[in-house]
Structures are given as structure tokens and as C-alpha cells.
Design an enzyme around this catalytic site. Structure first.
Site, PDB file in Angstrom:
ATOM      1  N   GLU A 189       0.789  -1.234   0.000  1.00 17.24           N
ATOM      2  CA  GLU A 189       0.000   0.000   0.000  1.00 17.24           C
ATOM      3  C   GLU A 189       0.820   1.283   0.000  1.00 17.24           C
ATOM      4  O   GLU A 189       0.757   2.067   0.963  1.00 17.24           O
ATOM      5  CB  GLU A 189      -0.952   0.011   1.202  1.00 17.24           C
ATOM      6  CG  GLU A 189      -1.946  -1.121   1.195  1.00 17.24           C
ATOM      7  CD  GLU A 189      -3.047  -0.957   2.249  1.00 17.24           C
ATOM      8  OE1 GLU A 189      -2.982  -0.005   3.041  1.00 17.24           O
ATOM      9  OE2 GLU A 189      -3.969  -1.784   2.263  1.00 17.24           O
ATOM     10  N   GLU A 194      -5.133  -8.659   0.919  1.00 14.55           N
ATOM     11  CA  GLU A 194      -5.718  -8.352   2.230  1.00 14.55           C
ATOM     12  C   GLU A 194      -7.212  -8.161   2.072  1.00 14.55           C
ATOM     13  O   GLU A 194      -7.666  -7.507   1.132  1.00 14.55           O
ATOM     14  CB  GLU A 194      -5.173  -7.033   2.829  1.00 14.55           C
ATOM     15  CG  GLU A 194      -3.805  -7.126   3.420  1.00 14.55           C
ATOM     16  CD  GLU A 194      -3.323  -5.810   4.043  1.00 14.55           C
ATOM     17  OE1 GLU A 194      -4.161  -5.028   4.551  1.00 14.55           O
ATOM     18  OE2 GLU A 194      -2.106  -5.578   4.007  1.00 14.55           O
TER      19      GLU A 194
HETATM   20  C1  BGC Z   1      -2.716  -2.330   6.001  1.00 15.25           C
HETATM   21  C2  BGC Z   1      -2.614  -3.081   7.317  1.00 15.25           C
HETATM   22  C3  BGC Z   1      -3.696  -2.594   8.255  1.00 15.25           C
HETATM   23  C4  BGC Z   1      -5.034  -2.902   7.646  1.00 15.25           C
HETATM   24  C5  BGC Z   1      -6.225  -2.508   8.503  1.00 15.25           C
HETATM   25  C6  BGC Z   1      -4.124  -2.139   5.524  1.00 15.25           C
HETATM   26  O1  BGC Z   1      -4.255  -0.835   5.063  1.00 15.25           O
HETATM   27  O2  BGC Z   1      -1.915  -2.943   5.028  1.00 15.25           O
HETATM   28  O3  BGC Z   1      -1.326  -2.901   7.838  1.00 15.25           O
HETATM   29  O4  BGC Z   1      -3.583  -3.158   9.534  1.00 15.25           O
HETATM   30  O5  BGC Z   1      -5.167  -2.228   6.426  1.00 15.25           O
HETATM   31  O6  BGC Z   1      -6.241  -1.140   8.734  1.00 15.25           O
END
Ligand code: BGC
Length: 449
Positions: free
Chosen positions: A171, A364
Site C-alpha cells: 500500500e 488483504e
Molecule cells: C494495512 C494493514 C492494516 C489494515 C487494517 C491495511 O491498510 O496494510 O497494515 O492493519 O489495512 O487497517
């Protein structure tokens, strides 16, 4: 010690046994990042996050990641949790400040972790930068991109005999926006649009890292960019224009250079250096494209006031304003839950990038909720995995899905107040307790095989 799952609710909770089938080769995993879980701060160099968290008021609960989940010392227990979950792969990040510690001896930790993962049959997928920049470096300096490539070569040399799948950056959009434009994350700068060189230098670092990894023999390389659909607050031209601009900033600015070798109109001229030459490096072909997806954003024209949204304070002088999405559930973080926006995002990507879009991996996806019997998280993940399947059915080549996150961890400026884990971590004892969602995901994976 991992506490045994205590109730029936936590051992057999799959409410959706008739889940649609994903391809046999589909990669199921979970993600974490070094700074958020490792701790062992004395066994690495300092990062910008250590400095930031030491400043009063930066982290909401005043906590630091000095211990975090103590994963550095408890990694065997955590790998056992991964094995119990039955994931194919584990996405973690290599801490650059640890990698350079003690003349490179800090990398021994990742050696041990990778060995443990391989022995457990879980594929290691390291991310090489997840926001914890060594404090001696600065993304405003172009040279940081070159330093990154050198560090990547060292890691590839050390782990490349067992690691085959790599992620360059996590990101860069959030690291630019939150860390350098709004000051909500480390290093805490509020440069607004003067933060754009930070985006360019990270993208350049990505391209140089792809080259460094290829030189070390790697053939399975991606980036993890955050993306989400942007919805105009109304059809008024001012709202539509503001939403389009936000879409450029969050989505196109980070995807176009990597996938098309160009910046969106009007952006390239704001970037430093020989942008045309740099774009050739940035567009170095990747083998797959990682997308972190959490929620869509509804955006309208500026309202002339500061806006609080999802833990962020947005200044009044931005050329857009983020609005609530009405009529949908929200997570404990206040983020809207809109699974169908994931299908929209993926089909939209295919439309925009066509054959230039390599296979996609969701690197993610997850949500913050309290509690061990976390039915809300199950509902969120269930909805999103189904939405992902609809994208597959619509012809988007999606090859994997990683849940954020394995453990409740240090959630950046929120400290420990937000829990994203499939596994609960007791803040006092650091005891791990698998949640209902852990059992749900395990059952889903079993049913897919
Ligand atoms: C990030 C993580 C973060 C997650 C939840 C993502 O933007 O890569 O490090 O914990 O979102 O906020």
C-alpha cells in the site's frame, strides 16, 4: 500456549457449507506485517514508526509496538496456528530495520520463520516493505528507492532458496496519504499534495525491486496495492468530479504506472525527476497484481469543514470530502461493509486494464470487530469470499485470497484498539485464542479441498 477452542461455537461454525468451489490451484492465506506483530524492538534498528509512536498523542491509546504480539519469540506457536487453519500460504513482511540489524544478522529471524513455515507445509510470501522505514531514510529522497533495491537483493539472496513468491511493497497509497499527506501515520508529515514525490519514489522502488528479484532468479512477483470503488455522493457534477479525483488518487495513481507504464492525466508533471525514464522501471512486468480491499468510499465535493472518517481527520481544504455510505452495516472501525463492491472493483479493473492486468491476488481483506465469538467477522468474510467468486465467474483471473489478519495486532495509529485477527491476542498475557472466524475459515478451506 495456544488456548484450546473452548465452545462448540468455535469448533463448528461454518454456516455456509455449500460455498461455491474455487479452482484447485487457488491460493488461500492470511496476512500480517512485521511492525504490527513482531515486537523485539531491541533486536532491530529503529524505524519511523518507533519515532512516531514515541510522540505524545500520535497513537490513540498511547501504545507502541515494542512488544506487539511478541511474534519474534512466539513464531513457532503462530506457525502452528497457520498449520491448524490449513492455509496454503502466509503473507508476512520483512522488517527492513531488522534486516540491516547487527550487520545483517537480523535476517536470521526470517531464516528461522521461513524454515518453520516450509516444515509446516505453509508457503512463505514475504512483503519487502510494509511501512516500517529505517529511521535514517526518507521517501522524499529519491535515493531511498535505490537503497530499497539493495536491501531486496540481500533478502532475496538469503531467502530465495525457499521463498518463491514475493511482494515488493504494501500500500504505497496509504503510506503516502496517511504518513506524508495527512500526518496520521509515521512519519507524521502533513504535506498534502507536496507528498506526491513519496508516491513516485515508492513506485520507483517497486520497479527496482522487481529487477533485483528477477536478477536473483525470482519468477513470481507482485505488489500489494490498496484499492476500492469510489462512489460519487450524488450525480451533481461537483460531486462526480470530486469522486473522480479521489479515484485517481487512490486507485489510478498507483495502478496505472505499474500496469500501463503511465500516470493518470495531470499527475506525471507533478512528479520529480525524469518521470518518463522512471515509468519504464515502474512498469517492469509483475507476475500478478495484489489488491488489498476493505471498503468502497463515497466521495463528494468539499464541504469546507474538517471531516472525521474511519479514524482519520481530513482537513477542510482537500478538493473532496468523504461521506458516510448509508444503509449498510459498519465494522467497529466505522468502515462500511459492502461485499458486492469487491466484485465491482475486480470487474472494473478488468475493464480498465484489459490484457494488461495480470492474474490478481487479494492480498488483504478483513475487518475489525471485538469478541471471540465473532459472527460479524464471519459474515464479512463470507460475503467477500462469495463476492470474489462472482468476480471469478465473471471472468476475472483471481488466483488467491488472504485474510487480514492472523492475529489481533498493533493497528497503527489506533494502537491495540482495533482487532482484525482470526486469533484473539490477550493484551496482558499475549495468549492466543482462535476465534469463531478461525474455525469458519478452516472449515471453508477443508470444504474447498
Ligand atoms: C494495512 C494493514 C492494516 C489494515 C487494517 C491495511 O491498510 O496494510 O497494515 O492493519 O489495512 O487497517
Amino acid at each position: 500456549m495456544i488456548r484450546r477452542m473452548a465452545t462448540d461455537a468455535r469448533t463448528a461454525t461454518n454456516p455456509t457449507p455449500e460455498f461455491p468451489a474455487f479452482p484447485d490451484t487457488f491460493l488461500w492465506g492470511v496476512s500480517t506485517s512485521a511492525h504490527q506483530i513482531e515486537g523485539a524492538v531491541d533486536e532491530r534498528e529503529p524505524s519511523v514508526w518507533d519515532v512516531f509512536t514515541a510522540e505524545p498523542g500520535r497513537v490513540k491509546d498511547g501504545s507502541t509496538a515494542a512488544v506487539a504480539c511478541d511474534h519474534y519469540h512466539r513464531y513457532r506457536e503462530d506457525v502452528a496456528l497457520l498449520a491448524g487453519l490449513g492455509v496454503d500460504a502466509y503473507r508476512f513482511s520483512v522488517s527492513w530495520p531488522r534486516a540491516v540489524f547487527a550487520g545483517g544478522r537480523g535476517l536470521d529471524f526470517y531464516d528461522r520463520l521461513v524454515d518453520e513455515l516450509c516444515a509446516a507445509g505453509v508457503r512463505p510470501v514475504p512483503t519487502l516493505f510494509h511501512w516500517d522505514l529505517p529511521v535514517t531514510l526518507d521517501w522524499l529522497d529519491r535515493d531511498t528507492a535505490a537503497r530499497f533495491a539493495e536491501y531486496v537483493s540481500v533478502v532475496a539472496e538469503r531467502l530465495g532458496d525457499r521463498v518463491t513468491k514475493w511482494i515488493t511493497l504494501n500500500e504505497p497509497a496509504e503510506h503516502t496519504l496517511l504518513g506524508h499527506a495527512l500526518g496520521a501515520h509515521a512519519p507524521g508529515r502533513q504535506l498534502l499534495f507536496d507528498a506526491l514525490p513519496v508516491a513516485h519514489h515508492q513506485l520507483l522502488a517497486h520497479g527496482l525491486a522487481v529487477r533485483a528479484l528477477r536478477a536473483a532468479g525470482a519468477s513470481d512477483i507482485g505488489i500489494a496495492n490498496s484499492h476500492g470503488p469510489t462512489w460519487p455522493a450524488s450525480q451533481d457534477s461537483a460531486d462526480v468530479a470530486a469522486a473522480d479525483f479521489y479515484d485517481v488518487l487512490l486507485n489510478q495513481l498507483f495502478a496505472d504506472p505499474v500496469l500501463l507504464g503511465e500516470y493518470p492525466a495531470g499527475i506525471g508533471e507533478l512528479m520529480p525527476g525524469d518521470v518518463e525514464a522512471d515509468l519504464k522501471v515502474i512498469a517492469e512486468p509483475v507476475d500478478w497484481y495484489g489488491i488489498n480491499y476493505y471498503a468502497p468510499t463515497r466521495v463528494g465535493a468539499p464541504q469546507g469543514t474538517e471531516i472525521e472518517f474511519g479514524g482519520l481527520t481530513m482537513p477542510a481544504d482537500l478538493p473532496f470530502s468523504v461521506r458516510q455510505i448509508e444503509g449498510v452495516p459498519v465494522t467497529d472501525f466505522g468502515w462500511p461493509v459492502v461485499p458486492e463492491a469487491l466484485t465491482e472493483l475486480l470487474t472494473g479493473f478488468r475493464e480498465r486494464y484489459g490484457d494488461r492486468l495480470p492474474p490478481v491476488v487479494i492480498t488483504e481483506n478483513g475487518c475489525s470487530y471485538e469478541g471471540i465469538d465473532d459472527q460479524d467477522r464471519i459474515a464479512y468474510l463470507d460475503g467477500h469470499v462469495r463476492a470474489l467468486h462472482r468476480a471469478l465467474a465473471a471472468g476475472v483471473d483471481v488466483r488467491g485470497y488472504f485474510v487480514w489478519s492472523l492475529l489481533d495486532n498493533f493497528e497503527w495509529a489506533e494502537g491495540y484498539a482495533r482487532r482484525f485477527g482470526l486469533v484473539h491476542v490477550d493484551r496482558e498475557t499475549l495468549e492466543r485464542t482462535p476465534k469463531a472466524s478461525y474455525a469458519w475459515f478452516r472449515d471453508l478451506l477443508r470444504a474447498q479441498r
